[in-house]
Design an enzyme around this catalytic site. Structure first.
Site, short mmCIF file in Angstrom:
data_model
loop_
_atom_site.label_atom_id
_atom_site.label_comp_id
_atom_site.label_asym_id
_atom_site.label_seq_id
_atom_site.Cartn_x
_atom_site.Cartn_y
_atom_site.Cartn_z
N ASP A 47 0.81 -1.23 0.00
CA ASP A 47 0.00 0.00 0.00
C ASP A 47 0.84 1.27 0.00
OD1 ASP A 47 0.92 -0.50 2.59
OD2 ASP A 47 -1.07 -0.93 3.38
N ASN A 96 -7.31 -2.76 14.48
CA ASN A 96 -8.72 -3.02 14.15
C ASN A 96 -8.88 -4.23 13.22
OD1 ASN A 96 -7.83 -2.06 11.70
ND2 ASN A 96 -9.28 -0.38 11.54
N HIS A 106 -7.18 -4.73 10.36
CA HIS A 106 -6.94 -4.53 8.93
C HIS A 106 -5.67 -5.24 8.48
CE1 HIS A 106 -4.68 -0.42 9.59
NE2 HIS A 106 -3.80 -1.37 9.45
N GLU A 162 -9.68 -2.03 5.43
CA GLU A 162 -10.29 -1.74 6.71
C GLU A 162 -11.51 -2.64 6.94
OE1 GLU A 162 -8.60 -0.04 8.68
OE2 GLU A 162 -8.24 2.04 8.11
C1 F6R Z 1 1.55 -1.46 6.12
C2 F6R Z 1 0.20 -1.96 6.24
C3 F6R Z 1 -0.56 -1.97 7.52
C4 F6R Z 1 0.32 -2.24 8.76
C5 F6R Z 1 -0.54 -2.22 10.02
C6 F6R Z 1 0.31 -2.40 11.27
O1 F6R Z 1 2.04 -1.59 4.82
O2 F6R Z 1 -0.35 -2.37 5.26
O3 F6R Z 1 -1.57 -2.95 7.45
O4 F6R Z 1 0.93 -3.50 8.61
O5 F6R Z 1 -1.22 -1.01 10.10
O6 F6R Z 1 1.17 -1.31 11.39
P1 F6R Z 1 2.34 -1.30 12.46
O7 F6R Z 1 3.29 -2.35 12.05
O8 F6R Z 1 2.95 0.08 12.35
O9 F6R Z 1 1.72 -1.58 13.79
#
Ligand code: F6R
Length: 240
Positions: free
Chosen positions: A67, A135, A137, A142
């Site tokens: 992403d 959450n 995701h 989401e």
């Molecule tokens: C990042 C992504 C997100 C993160 C998730 C956890 O490319 O797609 O899904 O993996 O938000 O983020 P952290 O590792 O910062 O807790």
């Protein structure tokens, strides 16, 4: 789903790097699906170290990232393209022409989503690395995202904006939209590796591993994946 519970972030990073290194070593032209965020930084450090000491090479590796924030590009130190250079690509022997992220500054996002979906179709991941949103995701899919989604533009939820604001100087600076690989495209990876660390991920880890499979918690779809490995530290595993 195979779940490994380790003591801490360091051990999670080590195990994550070993799993990815095995994929790199056992394929002649591996495709790695990569993630950003705090979770994989330690894993990337260890992969870079393995590369430095000659244990693995990334010369034949292609990568596809999950992403990117809408509105940010490589000139922004908050963009994911910048993050990947800083944390991995500039530290290993990969050809940067073989690295791919969706663009956050496309003139036409419908076209960009189609371009990225076609690229993923042509570069099926041998392994897809995932962090986990508090959450539930995965990527920026989401809660409520259909399981058959392809690359698309997403409005980030308030909880994601709040979680990610720790990396910006204030919450107003966090982009409100992102472009993300879809759940269908994540599930097509031959292998999936989910890493999670810390108590704030415990509920999402519980749902992912033991919860009812539902679009309300995107990570639960991974229960349907034929080869999904989960590596979590004790804090993240507190509820399972
Ligand atoms: C990042 C992504 C997100 C993160 C998730 C956890 O490319 O797609 O899904 O993996 O938000 O983020 P952290 O590792 O910062 O807790």
């Amino acid at each position: 789903m195979k779940v490994f519970i380790v003591d801490n972030y360091e051990q999670m990073s080590q195990k994550g790097a070993e799993i990815i290194a095995d994929v790199v070593k056992s394929n002649s032209n591996p495709v790695l699906g990569l993630a950003t965020g705090s979770t994989p930084i330690g894993t990337y450090e260890k992969l870079a170290e393995m590369n430095r000491c000659g244990e693995i090479s990334f010369k034949n590796v292609r990568t596809v990232n999950l992403d990117e924030y809408v509105g940010l590009d490589k000139n922004s130190d908050q963009s994911y393209v910048y993050f990947m250079s800083e944390n991995l690509f500039d530290k290993i022997d990969i050809d940067k022409n073989n690295t791919n992220l969706p663009s956050g500054i496309a003139a036409d996002f419908d076209e960009e989503c189609k371009r990225y979906s076609a690229l993923l179709e042509a570069n099926r991941q041998d392994i897809q690395l995932l962090g986990l949103g508090s959450n539930g995701h995965v990527g920026f899919n989401e809660p409520g995202t259909p399981f058959d989604s392809m690359t698309h533009i997403v409005d980030l939820t308030e909880s994601t904006i709040k979680d990610n604001s720790r990396l910006f100087s204030n919450i107003e600076e966090v982009p409100r939209q992102a472009i993300t690989m879809g759940i269908f495209e994540i599930m097509k990876s031959k292998k999936v590796l989910v890493l999670a660390s810390g108590r704030n991920k415990a509920n999402a880890v519980y749902q992912m591993v033991k919860g009812e499979i539902s679009e309300n918690c995107p990570a639960t779809v991974l229960q349907n994946h034929p080869d999904c490995i989960v590596v979590v530290d004790k804090d993240a595993a507190a509820l399972i």
